[in-house]
Design a protein around this motif. Structure first.
Motif, mmCIF file in Angstrom:
data_model
loop_
_atom_site.group_PDB
_atom_site.id
_atom_site.type_symbol
_atom_site.label_atom_id
_atom_site.label_comp_id
_atom_site.label_asym_id
_atom_site.label_seq_id
_atom_site.Cartn_x
_atom_site.Cartn_y
_atom_site.Cartn_z
ATOM 1 N N ARG A 241 0.738 -1.340 0.007
ATOM 2 C CA ARG A 241 -0.233 0.180 0.088
ATOM 3 C C ARG A 241 1.064 1.417 0.141
ATOM 4 N N GLY A 242 1.829 1.258 0.459
ATOM 5 C CA GLY A 242 2.875 2.168 0.723
ATOM 6 C C GLY A 242 2.471 3.514 1.037
ATOM 7 N N ARG A 243 1.823 3.281 2.336
ATOM 8 C CA ARG A 243 1.197 4.704 2.950
ATOM 9 C C ARG A 243 2.223 5.220 3.927
ATOM 10 N N PHE A 244 3.141 6.021 3.430
ATOM 11 C CA PHE A 244 4.148 6.798 4.148
ATOM 12 C C PHE A 244 4.374 8.113 3.690
ATOM 13 N N THR A 245 5.088 8.693 4.437
ATOM 14 C CA THR A 245 5.573 10.147 4.099
ATOM 15 C C THR A 245 6.889 10.496 4.417
ATOM 16 N N ALA A 246 7.832 10.407 3.406
ATOM 17 C CA ALA A 246 9.241 10.563 4.030
ATOM 18 C C ALA A 246 9.763 12.158 3.609
ATOM 19 N N VAL A 247 10.192 12.883 4.663
ATOM 20 C CA VAL A 247 10.607 13.930 4.633
ATOM 21 C C VAL A 247 12.156 14.215 4.564
ATOM 22 N N GLY A 248 12.729 14.695 3.526
ATOM 23 C CA GLY A 248 13.903 14.705 3.616
ATOM 24 C C GLY A 248 14.822 15.958 2.696
ATOM 25 N N ASP A 249 16.015 16.220 2.924
ATOM 26 C CA ASP A 249 16.637 17.336 2.416
ATOM 27 C C ASP A 249 17.760 16.478 1.216
ATOM 28 N N ASP A 250 17.766 16.573 0.093
ATOM 29 C CA ASP A 250 18.484 15.841 -0.974
ATOM 30 C C ASP A 250 20.094 16.400 -0.772
ATOM 31 N N ASP A 251 20.339 17.781 -0.186
ATOM 32 C CA ASP A 251 21.435 18.175 -0.106
ATOM 33 C C ASP A 251 22.203 17.970 1.204
ATOM 34 N N GLN A 252 21.518 17.312 2.336
ATOM 35 C CA GLN A 252 22.179 17.214 3.377
ATOM 36 C C GLN A 252 21.982 15.853 4.020
ATOM 37 N N SER A 253 23.019 15.285 4.262
ATOM 38 C CA SER A 253 23.042 13.842 5.009
ATOM 39 C C SER A 253 24.279 13.937 5.879
ATOM 40 N N ILE A 254 23.973 13.507 7.262
ATOM 41 C CA ILE A 254 25.124 13.598 8.239
ATOM 42 C C ILE A 254 25.414 12.540 8.671
ATOM 43 N N TYR A 255 24.859 11.455 8.033
ATOM 44 C CA TYR A 255 25.088 9.882 8.870
ATOM 45 C C TYR A 255 25.584 9.245 8.006
ATOM 46 N N GLY A 256 26.739 9.590 6.779
ATOM 47 C CA GLY A 256 27.286 8.765 5.918
ATOM 48 C C GLY A 256 28.179 7.794 6.509
ATOM 49 N N TRP A 257 28.699 8.131 7.761
ATOM 50 C CA TRP A 257 29.599 7.045 8.487
ATOM 51 C C TRP A 257 28.962 5.940 9.210
ATOM 52 N N ARG A 258 27.833 6.004 8.950
ATOM 53 C CA ARG A 258 27.116 4.625 9.421
ATOM 54 C C ARG A 258 26.047 4.166 8.416
ATOM 55 N N GLY A 259 26.364 4.365 7.178
ATOM 56 C CA GLY A 259 25.710 3.771 5.883
ATOM 57 C C GLY A 259 24.711 4.563 5.530
ATOM 58 N N ALA A 260 24.521 5.782 5.788
ATOM 59 C CA ALA A 260 23.374 6.757 5.437
ATOM 60 C C ALA A 260 23.724 6.906 3.887
ATOM 61 N N THR A 261 22.817 6.806 2.965
ATOM 62 C CA THR A 261 23.001 6.894 1.730
ATOM 63 C C THR A 261 21.750 7.654 0.899
ATOM 64 N N LEU A 262 22.149 8.459 -0.206
ATOM 65 C CA LEU A 262 21.345 9.371 -0.689
ATOM 66 C C LEU A 262 20.645 8.481 -1.940
ATOM 67 N N ASP A 263 21.248 7.395 -1.959
ATOM 68 C CA ASP A 263 20.545 6.154 -3.099
ATOM 69 C C ASP A 263 19.110 5.881 -2.525
ATOM 70 N N ASN A 264 18.850 6.030 -1.209
ATOM 71 C CA ASN A 264 17.466 5.584 -0.776
ATOM 72 C C ASN A 264 16.531 6.680 -1.412
ATOM 73 N N LEU A 265 17.087 8.121 -1.699
ATOM 74 C CA LEU A 265 16.176 9.098 -2.217
ATOM 75 C C LEU A 265 15.981 8.627 -3.483
ATOM 76 N N LYS A 266 16.774 8.071 -4.285
ATOM 77 C CA LYS A 266 16.736 7.564 -5.754
ATOM 78 C C LYS A 266 15.887 6.365 -5.816
#
Length: 295
Positions: A241-266
């Motif tokens: 169903r995909g009933r979700f709301t994701a709120v994010g800033d595609d210019d800012q990720s501060i958790y790259g050191w623990r695997g955060a990836t802007l690929d999830n936005l793509k």
């Protein structure tokens, strides 16, 4: 981004047109792209209120963020906006949600309800034992490597299978002994609070069906800071169903050191072709000079 000066504020009803669009879209997946100062938390709290107004029980709404401080602030803002019904909404971090899931359903993974959560020093100590080392610095290096593997969704066997160096193969074998000790001690580490809920949802249909039925709408703050494992947990929680709301800033990720990836936005528009994308471009925090320089 608009160069509205910081003294400007949203319209009297509290939301500008883009914010209203994000708040009122409730029947499918929604991605809100929003920079700092554009009213992200306002959108999340108003959307919680709108979902309740539309008839969704508060206990079927979850708002997930990354720090206890952010969760506490969101709880307070939701309480001020919505009042008593806000108490029923689950507002917490990804890791707190993981604890809740494991306390309720971890027994199918062999975990007792009273399992313990290890801190970083506990992990270092167990890794020294598992690796036959007395050097804390070496154990911490193993810890970082193992954490990165876990955040990528790998267990010890998978890590060893793809190891490219002798050092990686050694760490993978240490990881295997570490996993055995955690099972024996009825303990989990911080990364397990995401990895084990993912295992629950992937491998146990009844558990997955229960959690999907309980999640009428999931809101994720700072979505750009999710890692691969957290994204998989989100997908399994919301289901087809995909009933979700994701709120994010595609210019800012501060958790790259623990695997955060802007690929999830793509990935979102690929995994959810019906995804609604809303951009918040009005800034209520920065001066026009700052915005011109940033742009």
């Amino acid at each position: 981004m608009s160069s509205t000066p910081p003294s400007a504020s949203p319209p009297a009803h509290g939301l500008n047109l883009a914010q209203q669009e994000a708040v009122n879209y409730m029947h499918g997946p929604c991605l809100v792209l929003a920079g700092a100062g554009s009213g992200k938390t306002r959108v999340i709290t108003h959307k919680i209120g709108r979902l309740i107004q539309a008839g969704l029980p508060p206990q079927e709404i979850a708002a997930i963020t990354f720090t206890n401080k952010a969760a506490a602030e969101m709880r307070e803002r939701a309480k001020k906006l919505i009042g008593q019904p806000a108490r029923g909404v689950l507002i917490c971090t990804f890791h707190a949600l993981g604890v809740r899931m494991l306390r309720q359903d971890g027994e199918v993974l062999g975990l007792k309800k009273q399992f313990s959560i290890l801190d970083s020093d506990d992990v270092t100590s167990i890794l020294k034992d598992a690796g036959g080392s007395t050097d804390a610095a070496t154990a911490r290096q193993w810890q970082w490597t193992i954490s990165a593997w876990k955040n990528s969704g790998l267990n010890a066997a998978q890590a060893e299978a793809q190891a490219a160096t002798d050092e990686d193969r050694l760490v993978a074998r240490v990881m295997a002994r570490y996993e055995e000790r955690l099972t024996a001690y009825q303990s989990v580490d911080f990364d397990d609070l995401i990895g084990l809920p993912l295992k629950l949802l992937r491998e146990h249909d009844a558990v997955r069906d229960k959690w999907q039925a309980s999640m009428g709408h999931v809101l994720v703050d700072e979505y750009q800071d999710t890692n691969a494992t957290q994204y998989e947990v989100l997908k399994l929680l919301v289901g087809a169903r995909g009933r979700f709301t994701a709120v994010g800033d595609d210019d800012q990720s501060i958790y790259g050191w623990r695997g955060a990836t802007l690929d999830n936005l793509k990935k979102l528009p690929l995994d959810y072709p019906q995804l609604k994308v809303v951009k918040l471009e009005q800034n209520y925090r920065s001066t026009s000079a700052i915005l011109r320089a940033a742009n």
